[in-house]
Scaffold this motif. Structure first.
Motif, mmCIF file in Angstrom:
data_model
loop_
_atom_site.group_PDB
_atom_site.id
_atom_site.type_symbol
_atom_site.label_atom_id
_atom_site.label_comp_id
_atom_site.label_asym_id
_atom_site.label_seq_id
_atom_site.Cartn_x
_atom_site.Cartn_y
_atom_site.Cartn_z
ATOM 1 N N MET A 1 0.849 -1.186 0.000
ATOM 2 C CA MET A 1 0.000 0.000 0.000
ATOM 3 C C MET A 1 0.889 1.242 0.000
ATOM 4 O O MET A 1 1.726 1.417 0.886
ATOM 5 N N MET B 1 -9.039 4.126 1.474
ATOM 6 C CA MET B 1 -8.206 2.916 1.466
ATOM 7 C C MET B 1 -9.006 1.616 1.499
ATOM 8 O O MET B 1 -8.420 0.536 1.485
ATOM 9 N N ALA C 1 -8.098 -1.189 -0.947
ATOM 10 C CA ALA C 1 -6.821 -1.883 -0.824
ATOM 11 C C ALA C 1 -6.972 -3.275 -0.227
ATOM 12 O O ALA C 1 -6.125 -4.153 -0.446
#
Length: 208
Positions: A30, A56, A59
């Protein structure tokens, strides 16, 4: 099995990605911006652009395990410490749970009581303590790693997990990364909390 590495561009994260790639593991780094991708491209590690303080959730898609090794430390202001080490960690735990992640590894600190740590680090240690407690209450299978004072010395491949038996309070970042990798490969359950210090026991024998 894919492992998401949060904090992949940090000193432990880079070492972990390198070691994992060398052993043929599927990891996803990431990263916050495109400039960080070059290193991971060079070692054959996939990346996903996401931010602990922003978007996020995507992810975590397709990831079976998560390693959280991000940290603001003492060099940033209190606002960043709260956003990364506390709120960022809590959001990561929430997203891992929502996406059905199997295991969550938290790189924390040896200082369980923030008042035992250096004064300038105490706000960071408070954030880590709260994030650890949130993970413990999350219902996720997890391991909280408690490394000692981090060094950039070459990894020996040997550690100690009993603080009372350790000759030093230090641990190399290489050894921390190797310990995480051994736990990622472990087929049986691991203790919920593991102290990591440089020592005399082979990592794979102790944690594998």
């Amino acid at each position: 099995m894919t492992t998401l590495i949060i904090g992949a561009n940090g000193k432990i994260g880079r070492r972990l990605c390198e070691q994992a790639a060398h052993r043929g593991h599927s990891v996803r780094a990431m990263v916050r911006d495109e400039q960080q991708k070059a290193f991971f491209d060079s070692i054959g590690v996939d990346t996903v652009k996401a931010d602990l303080t922003g978007d996020m959730a995507h992810a975590f898609e397709g990831c079976d395990q998560v390693v959280f090794t991000a940290g603001s430390g003492a060099a940033t202001g209190l606002d960043h410490t709260l956003m990364v080490d506390l709120n960022g960690a809590m959001r990561a735990i929430d997203f891992a749970r929502e996406h059905g992640t199997r295991r969550f590894f938290m790189v924390s600190t040896l200082h369980v009581d923030p008042l035992d740590g250096p004064e300038k680090l105490r706000p960071y240690l408070v954030a880590k303590r709260a994030a650890d407690a949130y993970l413990q209450a999350s219902g996720l299978e997890h391991v909280i790693l408690r490394p000692g004072r981090l060094s950039d010395e070459a990894g020996s491949g040997h550690i100690e997990t009993d603080q009372s038996q350790a000759a030093t309070g230090n641990v190399s970042r290489d050894n921390v990364a190797a310990a995480i990798l051994a736990l990622l490969e472990r087929q049986t359950s691991a203790p919920d909390e593991i102290v990591l210090l440089d020592g005399d026991h082979p990592i794979e024998q102790l944690l594998g």
